[in-house]
Design a protein around this motif. Sequence first.
Motif, mmCIF file in Angstrom:
data_model
loop_
_atom_site.group_PDB
_atom_site.id
_atom_site.type_symbol
_atom_site.label_atom_id
_atom_site.label_comp_id
_atom_site.label_asym_id
_atom_site.label_seq_id
_atom_site.Cartn_x
_atom_site.Cartn_y
_atom_site.Cartn_z
ATOM 1 N N THR A 9 32.540 36.798 23.635
ATOM 2 C CA THR A 9 33.582 36.394 24.490
ATOM 3 C C THR A 9 34.227 34.960 24.205
ATOM 4 O O THR A 9 35.240 34.745 24.771
ATOM 5 C CB THR A 9 32.968 36.218 25.865
ATOM 6 O OG1 THR A 9 32.029 35.235 25.944
ATOM 7 C CG2 THR A 9 32.441 37.507 26.191
ATOM 8 N N TYR A 30 35.602 46.611 28.856
ATOM 9 C CA TYR A 30 34.937 47.291 29.900
ATOM 10 C C TYR A 30 34.726 46.395 31.153
ATOM 11 O O TYR A 30 33.884 45.470 30.939
ATOM 12 C CB TYR A 30 33.763 48.193 29.663
ATOM 13 C CG TYR A 30 32.969 48.818 30.678
ATOM 14 C CD1 TYR A 30 33.798 49.937 31.456
ATOM 15 C CD2 TYR A 30 31.791 48.724 31.002
ATOM 16 C CE1 TYR A 30 33.088 50.668 32.503
ATOM 17 C CE2 TYR A 30 30.932 49.562 31.964
ATOM 18 C CZ TYR A 30 31.778 50.415 32.583
ATOM 19 O OH TYR A 30 31.096 51.288 33.870
ATOM 20 N N GLU A 31 35.514 46.363 32.054
ATOM 21 C CA GLU A 31 35.691 45.574 33.184
ATOM 22 C C GLU A 31 34.426 45.315 33.931
ATOM 23 O O GLU A 31 34.261 44.363 34.418
ATOM 24 C CB GLU A 31 36.645 45.728 34.237
ATOM 25 C CG GLU A 31 37.944 45.415 33.780
ATOM 26 C CD GLU A 31 39.175 45.590 34.581
ATOM 27 O OE1 GLU A 31 38.933 46.020 35.925
ATOM 28 O OE2 GLU A 31 40.283 45.202 34.412
ATOM 29 N N SER A 33 31.224 45.433 32.586
ATOM 30 C CA SER A 33 30.402 44.504 31.846
ATOM 31 C C SER A 33 30.527 43.009 32.038
ATOM 32 O O SER A 33 31.731 42.400 32.063
ATOM 33 C CB SER A 33 30.634 44.904 30.281
ATOM 34 O OG SER A 33 29.807 43.949 29.394
ATOM 35 N N HIS A 36 32.630 41.622 29.189
ATOM 36 C CA HIS A 36 34.078 42.237 29.185
ATOM 37 C C HIS A 36 35.025 40.850 28.662
ATOM 38 O O HIS A 36 34.980 39.838 29.055
ATOM 39 C CB HIS A 36 34.406 42.596 30.442
ATOM 40 C CG HIS A 36 36.013 42.627 30.752
ATOM 41 N ND1 HIS A 36 36.921 41.710 31.351
ATOM 42 C CD2 HIS A 36 36.766 43.611 30.350
ATOM 43 C CE1 HIS A 36 38.168 42.257 31.403
ATOM 44 N NE2 HIS A 36 38.008 43.274 30.657
#
Length: 204
Positions: A9, A30-31, A33, A36
């Motif tokens: 990230t 993938y929101e 996660s 994300h």
Amino acid sequence: MKIKVCGFTQAQNARDAAMLGIDAIGLVFYEKSPRHVDIDQALEIVQALPPFINRVGLFVNADSHFIDEVLCEVPLDTLQFHGDETPEQCAQYAMPFIKALRMNKKTNLVQMAQDYHQASGLLLDAFSDKAYGGTGEQFDWSLASVKTLDIDLPIILAGGINTENVADAIAQVNPYAVDTSSGVESASGVKDIAKIKQFISNIR
């Protein structure tokens, strides 16, 4: 043995990890996660990477328009599908792709390899009815031994792989590559560089 570390990230964190000699990094689009990233974050991470690192974009049952949008903005090398995508949905982007399978005793790995024969590889993760991967849980590696299965596709072993068990995992499964995420973290989406260094050392 190829090494992929998934779920970055932060740009500098990804660069520091890549400089240790890993082969691929994963970006999670993938929101749901905790790892994300949005398009701007992903682009910043990719731009920070040194040469020859495979940039993998992870999607879970994503709308094709969203994937097209990501591909227009972020220079990815490989797509990784972690949901219920069909072979046709995975192949429509004319790019190398990995299909993730959530493994349990009911998984017919030979059949899945035939169904997803266009894939660059199959990623084997632990089955969970609560999440599409990223749980840090381990599955029964005897279900995935390349030595006993007649499968042409490269196998990427994931699911609870960490510094303590990676050597044993490789010995049991003999995969093409290993993929870790939570196993080398200090916090969700933040990789511990010392753990990655130990991870690589334990493999090689």
